[in-house]
Design an enzyme around this catalytic site. Structure first.
Site, PDB file in Angstrom:
ATOM      1  N   GLU A 271       5.670  40.006 -70.021  1.00 49.86           N
ATOM      2  CA  GLU A 271       6.941  40.113 -69.277  1.00 49.86           C
ATOM      3  C   GLU A 271       7.722  41.360 -69.705  1.00 49.86           C
ATOM      4  OE1 GLU A 271       7.548  38.259 -66.607  1.00 49.86           O
ATOM      5  OE2 GLU A 271       5.597  37.432 -67.125  1.00 49.86           O
ATOM      6  N   TRP A 274       6.349  43.998 -67.709  1.00 45.53           N
ATOM      7  CA  TRP A 274       6.914  44.159 -66.356  1.00 45.53           C
ATOM      8  C   TRP A 274       8.195  44.995 -66.412  1.00 45.53           C
ATOM      9  CZ3 TRP A 274       5.192  43.683 -61.582  1.00 45.53           C
ATOM     10  CH2 TRP A 274       4.104  42.864 -61.339  1.00 45.53           C
ATOM     11  N   TRP A 303      15.862  44.197 -39.890  1.00 42.95           N
ATOM     12  CA  TRP A 303      16.598  43.161 -40.613  1.00 42.95           C
ATOM     13  C   TRP A 303      17.639  42.537 -39.691  1.00 42.95           C
ATOM     14  CZ3 TRP A 303      14.238  42.185 -45.005  1.00 42.95           C
ATOM     15  CH2 TRP A 303      13.591  43.201 -45.691  1.00 42.95           C
ATOM     16  N   ASN A 338      14.365  33.174 -64.046  1.00 40.69           N
ATOM     17  CA  ASN A 338      13.481  34.063 -63.268  1.00 40.69           C
ATOM     18  C   ASN A 338      12.881  33.369 -62.049  1.00 40.69           C
ATOM     19  OD1 ASN A 338      11.890  36.537 -62.852  1.00 40.69           O
ATOM     20  ND2 ASN A 338      10.174  35.185 -63.352  1.00 40.69           N
ATOM     21  N   TRP A 356      17.001  43.532 -48.313  1.00 35.79           N
ATOM     22  CA  TRP A 356      16.964  43.270 -49.762  1.00 35.79           C
ATOM     23  C   TRP A 356      18.030  44.055 -50.520  1.00 35.79           C
ATOM     24  CZ3 TRP A 356      15.821  47.689 -52.607  1.00 35.79           C
ATOM     25  CH2 TRP A 356      15.201  48.743 -51.923  1.00 35.79           C
ATOM     26  N   TRP A 379      13.730  42.707 -56.643  1.00 37.50           N
ATOM     27  CA  TRP A 379      14.088  42.567 -55.214  1.00 37.50           C
ATOM     28  C   TRP A 379      12.987  43.102 -54.322  1.00 37.50           C
ATOM     29  CZ3 TRP A 379      17.323  39.666 -52.534  1.00 37.50           C
ATOM     30  CH2 TRP A 379      18.292  38.979 -53.265  1.00 37.50           C
TER      31      TRP A 379
END
Ligand SMILES: Cc1cc2nc3c(=O)[nH]c(=O)nc-3n(C[C@H](O)[C@H](O)[C@H](O)COP(=O)(O)OP(=O)(O)OC[C@H]3O[C@@H](n4cnc5c(N)ncnc54)[C@H](O)[C@@H]3O)c2cc1C
Length: 462
Positions: A271, A274, A303, A338, A356, A379
């Site tokens: 993690e 990431w 959108w 998360n 987003w 996102w």
């Protein structure tokens, strides 16, 4: 005199610029620049500023004990800083400015401008690589940036033994203690949950050790269950620079060596990987710092404008209990689990089909751990516009997610008092009459229709 310009690295431990400046055998001062207009443009949350204010005041005291003054200047925006910093350096007789590197484009541009202004004024500078576990980016066999996490992670892991343990200790006192400094107030700051996240570097270090020693072993099993305290809760410290990611790696390796497990297989390290991957992408693809999607074809995505839906989402009143619980956790604590960040983000940009970038900005304005690279990465992952993102046809079903990750509704009940008495069987999707009776909203969308709509919008892009 050496001046250390601290930005998002408000710590003594493993702080290369501060450490090396203090090794020069000359007086050192520390500078912090308050830039309120820039912070607003970057959607910095008021609670994050409150956290940072406490962190600065603590750091100011710790520095004073080491004979290092903390000086503060204020300018509206990054663009105003070169002139202000040069003036400050001239007034204080500074010979050299030290700072740690920052990754996003605006910050890099700011540093470039400052460096140019300094060299015009005859002040030297020293930039240290910081806030990255691995100082240099790794490239694939074609010498290009990786675009998939797992091969990047393998290549990244391979490099780690070579850099060894390069963490640095806190600097020692360089002069007699100074009087306690005056308190610093950051404009726009608001109180945050100090009870949950005291803005204290020592707390961050002991929380790290406690997590790695006591809870890391059960991380894989517990990390997806929001009702369990299964993750480290270290993100506010990492995002505000009170904790160095290299220190995290060092603690993992040390414990692995003592206890005989393989640190490379540690899921928690993955993690942190990431986190670093999203920073790496910011260097390789500067458009990510410019509101652009990683997958350029998704710029054509149509959108919806859905102001009512956005407000319901922001307030935790979409009528989908686990989504609402996540959004209320964010409003109440400035942090969200998360699993729920993924669920609430996917709900906004897939099921409500809202851009987003609206969600990205809202999260930044609310989070205590708002971190541009991780937030943007999260996102874009959720919206399927990002690098190695969730596939576009994967649409989280909020009711199924709720049954899977909060099977007994424990988390929902804590965050949604209206549903506190609802039995397990009904809590994930209470019947309309019960919602009415409890004052809990009806669902703002029909899941199946919303799913078909988003799939159709993505399908035309392929
Ligand atoms: C839509 C969305 C927005 C996000 N916004 C942010 C943000 O603004 N700031 C932020 O720090 N994280 C963000 N994340 C990532 C992740 O949700 C948080 O880092 C994590 O929940 C923090 O809790 P923890 O410290 O207990 O994590 P742990 O599980 O204990 O993980 C340890 C550390 O690893 C890093 N990390 C963990 N997961 C991720 C991830 N998926 N991506 C990047 N880094 C990760 C964090 O620094 C975290 O503190 C976001 C994720 C999504 C899906």
């Amino acid at each position: 005199m050496n001046l250390v310009w601290l930005r998002n690295d408000l710590r003594l431990d493993d702080n290369p610029a501060l450490y090396h400046a203090c090794q020069q055998g000359q007086p050192v001062a520390v500078l912090y620049c308050i830039t309120p207009t820039q912070w607003r443009l970057h959607h910095e949350s008021p609670i994050k500023l409150g956290f940072r204010q406490d962190a600065l005041n603590q750091l100011g005291q710790a520095l004073a004990q080491r004979g290092i003054p903390l000086e503060v200047i204020q300018a509206a925006r990054f663009d105003d800083l070169p002139g202000c910093i040069v003036d400050h350096c001239i007034q204080r007789g500074i010979r050299k400015l030290w700072f740690n590197e920052e990754i996003p484009v605006d910050e890099r541009h700011r540093d470039q401008q400052v460096v140019e202004a300094l060299s015009d004024a005859g002040v030297r500078y020293e930039m240290q690589v910081s806030d990255q576990i691995l100082p240099q980016p790794v490239f694939n066999q074609q010498g290009a940036y990786f675009k998939v996490f797992t091969p990047w992670y393998r290549a990244w892991l391979k490099q780690l033994p070579e850099i060894g343990d390069c963490t640095l200790p806190e600097p020692e006192a360089i002069a007699p203690p100074l009087p306690a400094p005056a308190a610093i107030a950051l404009p726009g700051s608001e109180p945050y949950r100090r009870d949950l996240w005291p803005a204290d570097e020592q707390h961050a270090l002991s929380r790290l050790t406690h997590f790695v020693q006591e809870r890391r072993a059960r991380y894989s099993e517990c990390r997806d269950i929001p009702s369990i305290n299964g993750t480290s809760g270290l993100s506010p410290y990492l995002a505000n620079g009170l904790l160095s990611p290299r220190r995290c790696l060092q603690v993992i390796r040390q414990l692995a060596t003592m206890d005989g497990w393989e640190w490379r297989d540690d899921p928690w390290l993955r993690e942190l990987g990431w986190r670093e991957f999203y920073r790496y992408l910011m260097i390789g693809f500067p458009r990510l710092s410019r509101n652009q999607p990683f997958k350029l074809q998704t710029r054509a995505l149509q959108w919806e404008r859905n102001e009512e839906g956005v407000v319901a989402w922001q307030q935790g009143r979409t009528g989908f209990p686990l989504v609402d619980a996540g959004m209320r956790q964010l409003r109440q604590t400035g942090w969200m689990h998360n699993r729920l960040r993924m669920l609430t983000a996917s709900f906004l940009c897939k099921l409500l089909l809202v851009d987003w970038r609206i969600g990205e900005a809202f999260f930044m304005e609310q989070l205590l751990d708002g971190d541009f690279a991780s937030n943007n990465g999260g996102w874009q992952w959720s919206a399927s516009t990002g690098c190695d993102a969730s596939p576009w046809f994967r649409i989280f079903n909020p009711t199924r997610q709720s049954e899977r990750f909060d099977p007994e509704g424990q988390f929902i009940r804590t965050l949604i008092p209206e549903l506190a008495t609802v039995e397990n069987r009904l809590i994930h999707n209470p019947p309309p009459a019960l919602r009415e009776q409890l004052g809990y909203p009806q669902p703002v969308i029909d899941y199946r229709q919303a799913r078909e709509r988003v799939l159709e919008r993505f399908r035309v892009l392929t």
